[in-house]
Design a protein around this motif. Structure first.
Motif, PDB file in Angstrom:
ATOM      1  N   PRO A 421      -7.012 -92.338  73.257  1.00 49.27           N
ATOM      2  CA  PRO A 421      -7.211 -91.969  74.673  1.00 49.27           C
ATOM      3  C   PRO A 421      -5.897 -91.873  75.440  1.00 49.27           C
ATOM      4  N   ARG A 422      -4.923 -92.699  75.037  1.00 49.54           N
ATOM      5  CA  ARG A 422      -3.627 -92.647  75.724  1.00 49.54           C
ATOM      6  C   ARG A 422      -2.978 -91.279  75.572  1.00 49.54           C
ATOM      7  N   ASP A 423      -3.116 -90.668  74.373  1.00 54.83           N
ATOM      8  CA  ASP A 423      -2.550 -89.332  74.171  1.00 54.83           C
ATOM      9  C   ASP A 423      -3.288 -88.293  75.001  1.00 54.83           C
ATOM     10  N   LEU A 424      -4.613 -88.451  75.156  1.00 54.65           N
ATOM     11  CA  LEU A 424      -5.369 -87.518  75.993  1.00 54.65           C
ATOM     12  C   LEU A 424      -4.908 -87.595  77.444  1.00 54.65           C
ATOM     13  N   VAL A 425      -4.666 -88.833  77.917  1.00 51.51           N
ATOM     14  CA  VAL A 425      -4.166 -89.009  79.283  1.00 51.51           C
ATOM     15  C   VAL A 425      -2.797 -88.360  79.437  1.00 51.51           C
ATOM     16  N   THR A 426      -1.928 -88.545  78.413  1.00 51.85           N
ATOM     17  CA  THR A 426      -0.591 -87.952  78.466  1.00 51.85           C
ATOM     18  C   THR A 426      -0.672 -86.433  78.528  1.00 51.85           C
ATOM     19  N   ILE A 427      -1.503 -85.852  77.681  1.00 55.01           N
ATOM     20  CA  ILE A 427      -1.575 -84.390  77.603  1.00 55.01           C
ATOM     21  C   ILE A 427      -2.190 -83.804  78.862  1.00 55.01           C
ATOM     22  N   LEU A 428      -3.418 -84.211  79.163  1.00 55.46           N
ATOM     23  CA  LEU A 428      -4.122 -83.589  80.286  1.00 55.46           C
ATOM     24  C   LEU A 428      -3.524 -83.984  81.629  1.00 55.46           C
ATOM     25  N   GLY A 429      -3.089 -85.245  81.744  1.00 55.94           N
ATOM     26  CA  GLY A 429      -2.516 -85.687  83.021  1.00 55.94           C
ATOM     27  C   GLY A 429      -1.251 -84.932  83.376  1.00 55.94           C
ATOM     28  N   ASN A 430      -0.336 -84.763  82.412  1.00 57.43           N
ATOM     29  CA  ASN A 430       0.908 -84.033  82.704  1.00 57.43           C
ATOM     30  C   ASN A 430       0.647 -82.556  82.970  1.00 57.43           C
ATOM     31  N   LEU A 431      -0.269 -81.956  82.243  1.00 59.85           N
ATOM     32  CA  LEU A 431      -0.572 -80.534  82.489  1.00 59.85           C
ATOM     33  C   LEU A 431      -1.167 -80.333  83.875  1.00 59.85           C
TER      34      LEU A 431
END
Length: 550
Positions: A421-431
């Motif tokens: 989930p941390r990677d999902l937050v990193t990807i979608l949050g930054n985009l």
């Protein structure tokens, strides 16, 4: 009284002592061999010399003629002395077959019996012996004098052992001088070599060097920070396990140049730089690392020491903290807006406009509930749903509308546990953050946005769905877009249009996607802005978890 413990001699001192003893032993051995060989050669030379003199005199016709005379000594004594002086031998004695001397260096010995053996000479043999006579021990040769078939006399010629020893001592003196010079030269060379060794080993002995090497190896493998040592040609001289892991290098990287290791260009440049680098953040394929470099100098550049710290987890936690901070700010803003709307409702009621108050409150409630219902209904993954709702509140505060595309759908359990989930937050949050920034601005990098675009609403569209065994995340905005010239540089760390201190978000997006075996592509959105698409494989999904795109 306890005597102080003697410190062990340094490695250089031990080697110097061993080498000095070795040189001394070699020189002493050579000197002894030369002395023994010289004495043997001196004795052999003396024997040849006296044999030649004795045989020459025994075969001389004048000697036979003198023997026939009534007084042989009168003729033979001067002749024998002249031969002795010319040849340098100690004595020449000519005698009759009974051994009575006709000649002798000491005239008082003439007429007396010869001291030595004559039996073999009387049998016609020439022989050599060492015997002690009137002149002391001597090396002598005795040979017969023939007159026809008869032996009419004997000739003995000799050199004293003392004279041979004197010659050997003279040679030994020269040999000792040469041996001393060789020993001194060897000691000097050994001292110079060991002085250099002492500087390199810092005066430590073999045990200390061994312990230091053991501690050195243990330390390199124990520390969690990466450590790299580069030589003057920028080759990897040493790297520990943590350094190989952080850079993703194979075990055979020692001895290779830094620019041959296929590291990211900014990181390679930092490692090759001649000036020190302090706490520089760099990205590899899967990690965020902090790099520090320090040149090793000693009159000339000798190499570089590099330390690496893993900030991947810290960066991810920082991103989550930023998201939480954004959520907090959004909640604060919503609370402020809710208070304003509540005051408006109360004021309308106080003015007696109850129906208008009800209509206003109902409209505000329906507007806030639409996005929530849409997100909760389409995205069953709680982390993504919470992220979308929080980002929507932040976008609204900046005058940007965040909408979820109609074809978005992620069922509960569709995402595998291997997808953090941390990677999902990193990807979608930054985009989403980048898209909101782009949509909320009227200029990008100093270039005005066309007037027709400013008249439209600022919009960010998010698509999240599973299709063909992949998780698709797409974020599009109505901003100015990204030019073709920047398409290749946009994912590089440091690329930004918002000034210094930014430009890490898209690099982290690509890193997180790569870490999960996915891809990131950049395109142009239908509204004219940028559109980023991330595809992540759902290798760990369960049967029936994948949902076809509508």
């Amino acid at each position: 009284m306890r005597l102080p413990r003697t410190l062990p001699r340094s490695l250089a001192g031990q080697l110097f002592a061993m080498q000095a003893l070795l040189v001394a032993a070699v020189v002493a051995g050579c000197a002894f061999f030369a002395y023994a060989s010289g004495r043997s050669q001196a004795e052999e030379t003396a024997a040849r010399q006296v044999r030649a003199a004795a045989l020459a005199m025994a075969g001389s016709p004048s000697v036979r003629e003198a023997i026939r005379t009534p007084d042989p000594s009168a003729v033979l004594q001067p002749y024998a002395e002249k031969v002795r002086e010319d040849t340098g031998i100690a004595f020449v004695t000519i005698m009759d077959p009974e051994g009575v001397r006709w000649t002798h260096p000491d005239t008082s010995q003439i007429g007396r019996s010869f001291i030595g053996h004559t039996e073999r000479a009387l049998l016609g043999e020439t022989f050599e012996e060492t015997y002690t006579g009137t002149l002391g021990p001597s090396i002598r040769v005795v040979t017969p004098v023939h007159d026809g078939d008869r032996i009419v006399g004997l000739v003995s010629a000799g050199i004293t052992v003392e004279r041979v020893s004197t010659q050997v001592r003279e040679q030994l003196g020269a040999l000792g001088t040469a041996a001393g010079a060789a020993l001194a030269l060897g000691a000097l060379g050994t001292y110079v070599i060991n002085a250099r060794l002492r500087r390199h080993t810092h005066g430590m002995n073999a045990g200390e060097l061994s312990r230091m090497h053991t501690y050195h190896e243990a330390t390199l493998h124990a520390v969690r920070e990466g450590l790299i040592m580069l030589d003057g040609q920028r080759r990897v001289a040493l790297i520990n396990d943590a350094g190989r892991e952080l850079l993703g290098l194979a075990p055979g990287s020692v001895g290779r140049r830094i620019d041959e290791l296929a590291l990211p260009a900014p990181l390679t440049g930092a490692l090759l730089a001649s000036e020190p680098r302090v706490d520089e953040v760099h990205l590899t394929a899967e990690r965020v690392i902090v790099v520090n470099t320090s040149p090793v100098v000693g009159g000339e550049r000798r190499g570089t020491v590099v330390t690496l710290r893993d900030h991947t987890e810290l960066q991810a936690l920082s991103g989550e903290l930023d998201s939480e901070r954004g959520f907090t700010q959004a909640l604060r803003s919503q609370a402020h807006e809710a208070a304003n709307r509540l005051h408006t409702v109360v004021s309308l009621i106080e003015l007696g406009r109850v129906e208008e108050a009800v209509d206003f409150a109902t409209a505000e409630l329906e507007l806030a509930q639409v996005l929530t219902d849409r997100v909760v209904g389409a995205v069953a993954e709680p982390v993504l749903a919470a992220l979308l709702l929080g980002k929507a509140a932040q976008a609204n505060e900046r005058g940007v509308e965040l909408v979820l595309a109609e074809d978005s759908l992620i069922d509960d359990g569709a995402l595998p546990s291997s997808l953090a989930p941390r990677d999902l937050v990193t990807i979608l949050g930054n985009l989403i953050d980048n898209a909101v920034d782009a949509a909320s601005e009227t200029t990008t990098a100093g270039v005005p946005v066309p007037a027709q675009r400013t008249a439209t609403r600022a919009l960010v569209t998010v698509t999240a769905r599973t299709e063909s065994g992949e998780l698709l995340l797409r974020v599009a905005d109505t901003g100015a877009g990204i030019g073709p010239d920047d398409a290749d540089e946009v994912f590089r760390r440091g690329w930004t249009t918002h000034g210094t201190g930014r430009g890490l978000g898209l690099a982290l997006v690509r890193q997180a996607a790569h870490r999960n075996g996915g891809t990131v592509t950049l395109g142009r959105a239908p509204g004219g802005g940028a559109e980023f698409t991330v595809r992540l494989p759902l290798a760990g999904r369960t049967a029936g978890a994948e949902v076809a795109a509508p």
